[in-house]
Design a protein around this motif. Structure first.
Motif, PDB file in Angstrom:
ATOM      1  N   PHE A  63       0.777  -1.154   0.090  1.00 55.01           N
ATOM      2  CA  PHE A  63      -0.022  -0.028   0.050  1.00 55.01           C
ATOM      3  C   PHE A  63       0.849   1.303   0.013  1.00 55.01           C
ATOM      4  O   PHE A  63       2.000   1.253   0.474  1.00 55.01           O
ATOM      5  N   LEU A  64       0.563   2.346  -0.624  1.00 55.02           N
ATOM      6  CA  LEU A  64       0.992   3.619  -0.606  1.00 55.02           C
ATOM      7  C   LEU A  64       0.224   4.463   0.400  1.00 55.02           C
ATOM      8  O   LEU A  64      -0.829   4.483   0.245  1.00 55.02           O
ATOM      9  N   ILE A  65       0.957   4.867   1.425  1.00 58.04           N
ATOM     10  CA  ILE A  65       0.328   5.636   2.308  1.00 58.04           C
ATOM     11  C   ILE A  65       0.968   7.049   2.120  1.00 58.04           C
ATOM     12  O   ILE A  65       2.129   7.337   2.580  1.00 58.04           O
ATOM     13  N   SER A  66      -0.184   8.188   2.049  1.00 66.06           N
ATOM     14  CA  SER A  66       0.512   9.409   1.682  1.00 66.06           C
ATOM     15  C   SER A  66       0.008  10.341   3.174  1.00 66.06           C
ATOM     16  O   SER A  66      -1.248  10.316   3.368  1.00 66.06           O
ATOM     17  N   THR A  67       0.806  11.097   3.517  1.00 63.06           N
ATOM     18  CA  THR A  67       0.456  11.985   4.821  1.00 63.06           C
ATOM     19  C   THR A  67       0.968  13.309   4.441  1.00 63.06           C
ATOM     20  O   THR A  67       2.104  13.626   4.818  1.00 63.06           O
ATOM     21  N   GLY A  68       0.047  14.071   4.090  1.00 61.20           N
ATOM     22  CA  GLY A  68       0.448  15.507   3.329  1.00 61.20           C
ATOM     23  C   GLY A  68       1.731  15.621   2.509  1.00 61.20           C
ATOM     24  O   GLY A  68       1.645  15.546   1.368  1.00 61.20           O
ATOM     25  N   CYS A  69       2.789  15.725   3.063  1.00 62.88           N
ATOM     26  CA  CYS A  69       4.002  16.063   2.405  1.00 62.88           C
ATOM     27  C   CYS A  69       4.932  14.597   1.625  1.00 62.88           C
ATOM     28  O   CYS A  69       5.840  14.954   0.940  1.00 62.88           O
ATOM     29  N   LYS A  70       4.579  13.603   2.363  1.00 62.63           N
ATOM     30  CA  LYS A  70       5.491  12.306   2.015  1.00 62.63           C
ATOM     31  C   LYS A  70       4.704  11.196   1.790  1.00 62.63           C
ATOM     32  O   LYS A  70       3.538  11.092   2.307  1.00 62.63           O
ATOM     33  N   THR A  71       5.160  10.346   0.853  1.00 58.64           N
ATOM     34  CA  THR A  71       4.407   9.149   0.524  1.00 58.64           C
ATOM     35  C   THR A  71       5.457   7.994   0.771  1.00 58.64           C
ATOM     36  O   THR A  71       6.548   8.003   0.349  1.00 58.64           O
ATOM     37  N   ARG A  72       4.956   6.876   1.357  1.00 56.85           N
ATOM     38  CA  ARG A  72       5.756   5.703   1.563  1.00 56.85           C
ATOM     39  C   ARG A  72       5.062   4.542   1.320  1.00 56.85           C
ATOM     40  O   ARG A  72       3.864   4.526   1.318  1.00 56.85           O
ATOM     41  N   GLU A  73       5.755   3.455   1.079  1.00 60.31           N
ATOM     42  CA  GLU A  73       5.327   2.063   0.790  1.00 60.31           C
ATOM     43  C   GLU A  73       5.255   1.420   2.123  1.00 60.31           C
ATOM     44  O   GLU A  73       6.089   1.478   2.979  1.00 60.31           O
ATOM     45  N   LYS A  95      -6.047  -0.031   7.673  1.00 61.40           N
ATOM     46  CA  LYS A  95      -7.039   0.910   8.492  1.00 61.40           C
ATOM     47  C   LYS A  95      -6.521   1.191   9.836  1.00 61.40           C
ATOM     48  O   LYS A  95      -6.642   2.454  10.174  1.00 61.40           O
ATOM     49  N   MET A  96      -6.123  -0.014  10.628  1.00 64.53           N
ATOM     50  CA  MET A  96      -5.726   0.501  11.853  1.00 64.53           C
ATOM     51  C   MET A  96      -4.519   1.491  11.953  1.00 64.53           C
ATOM     52  O   MET A  96      -4.302   2.202  12.767  1.00 64.53           O
ATOM     53  N   LEU A  97      -3.378   1.052  11.019  1.00 66.75           N
ATOM     54  CA  LEU A  97      -2.204   2.014  10.913  1.00 66.75           C
ATOM     55  C   LEU A  97      -2.634   3.448  10.717  1.00 66.75           C
ATOM     56  O   LEU A  97      -2.076   4.208  11.118  1.00 66.75           O
ATOM     57  N   SER A  98      -3.725   3.439   9.758  1.00 60.53           N
ATOM     58  CA  SER A  98      -4.006   4.843   9.032  1.00 60.53           C
ATOM     59  C   SER A  98      -4.732   5.545  10.224  1.00 60.53           C
ATOM     60  O   SER A  98      -4.311   6.798  10.626  1.00 60.53           O
ATOM     61  N   ASP A  99      -5.272   4.874  11.166  1.00 60.06           N
ATOM     62  CA  ASP A  99      -6.032   5.556  12.544  1.00 60.06           C
ATOM     63  C   ASP A  99      -4.796   6.023  13.342  1.00 60.06           C
ATOM     64  O   ASP A  99      -5.068   6.958  13.869  1.00 60.06           O
ATOM     65  N   GLU A 100      -3.910   5.568  13.530  1.00 55.02           N
ATOM     66  CA  GLU A 100      -2.752   5.699  14.498  1.00 55.02           C
ATOM     67  C   GLU A 100      -2.001   6.983  13.843  1.00 55.02           C
ATOM     68  O   GLU A 100      -1.629   7.882  14.567  1.00 55.02           O
ATOM     69  N   SER A 102      -0.547  12.717  13.726  1.00 61.52           N
ATOM     70  CA  SER A 102      -0.225  13.859  12.776  1.00 61.52           C
ATOM     71  C   SER A 102      -1.216  14.870  12.829  1.00 61.52           C
ATOM     72  O   SER A 102      -1.092  16.015  12.156  1.00 61.52           O
ATOM     73  N   GLN A 103      -2.428  14.242  12.823  1.00 61.43           N
ATOM     74  CA  GLN A 103      -3.766  15.195  12.602  1.00 61.43           C
ATOM     75  C   GLN A 103      -3.744  15.659  11.074  1.00 61.43           C
ATOM     76  O   GLN A 103      -4.473  16.724  10.945  1.00 61.43           O
ATOM     77  N   GLU A 104      -3.183  15.121  10.383  1.00 67.39           N
ATOM     78  CA  GLU A 104      -3.410  15.249   8.765  1.00 67.39           C
ATOM     79  C   GLU A 104      -4.201  14.358   8.121  1.00 67.39           C
ATOM     80  O   GLU A 104      -4.273  13.347   8.787  1.00 67.39           O
TER      81      GLU A 104
END
Length: 55
Positions: free
Chosen positions: A6-16, A32-37, A42-44
């Motif tokens: 999965f590609l997870i994007s949080t504002g300015c950076k994207t990581r696999e 989904k659990m990881l994205s909730d954390e 980060s509140q982003e």
């Protein structure tokens, strides 16, 4: 077990992110659990995109 990528994007950076799971439903629940954390930390806005499967 398969690895789901999965590609997870949080504002300015994207990581696999690689998730070992038995199936797609299990992998999505783990991401989904990881994205909730990440949202709590980060509140982003966190965006998730499925990239592929490694057998």
């Amino acid at each position: 077990m398969k690895q789901f990528v999965f590609l997870i994007s949080t504002g300015c950076k994207t990581r696999e992110h690689f998730v070992e799971a038995t199936g797609m439903t299990d992998a999505i629940n783990r991401v989904k659990m990881l994205s909730d954390e990440l949202k709590d930390q980060s509140q982003e806005d966190v965006k998730i995109k499925f990239k592929g499967v490694i057998y």
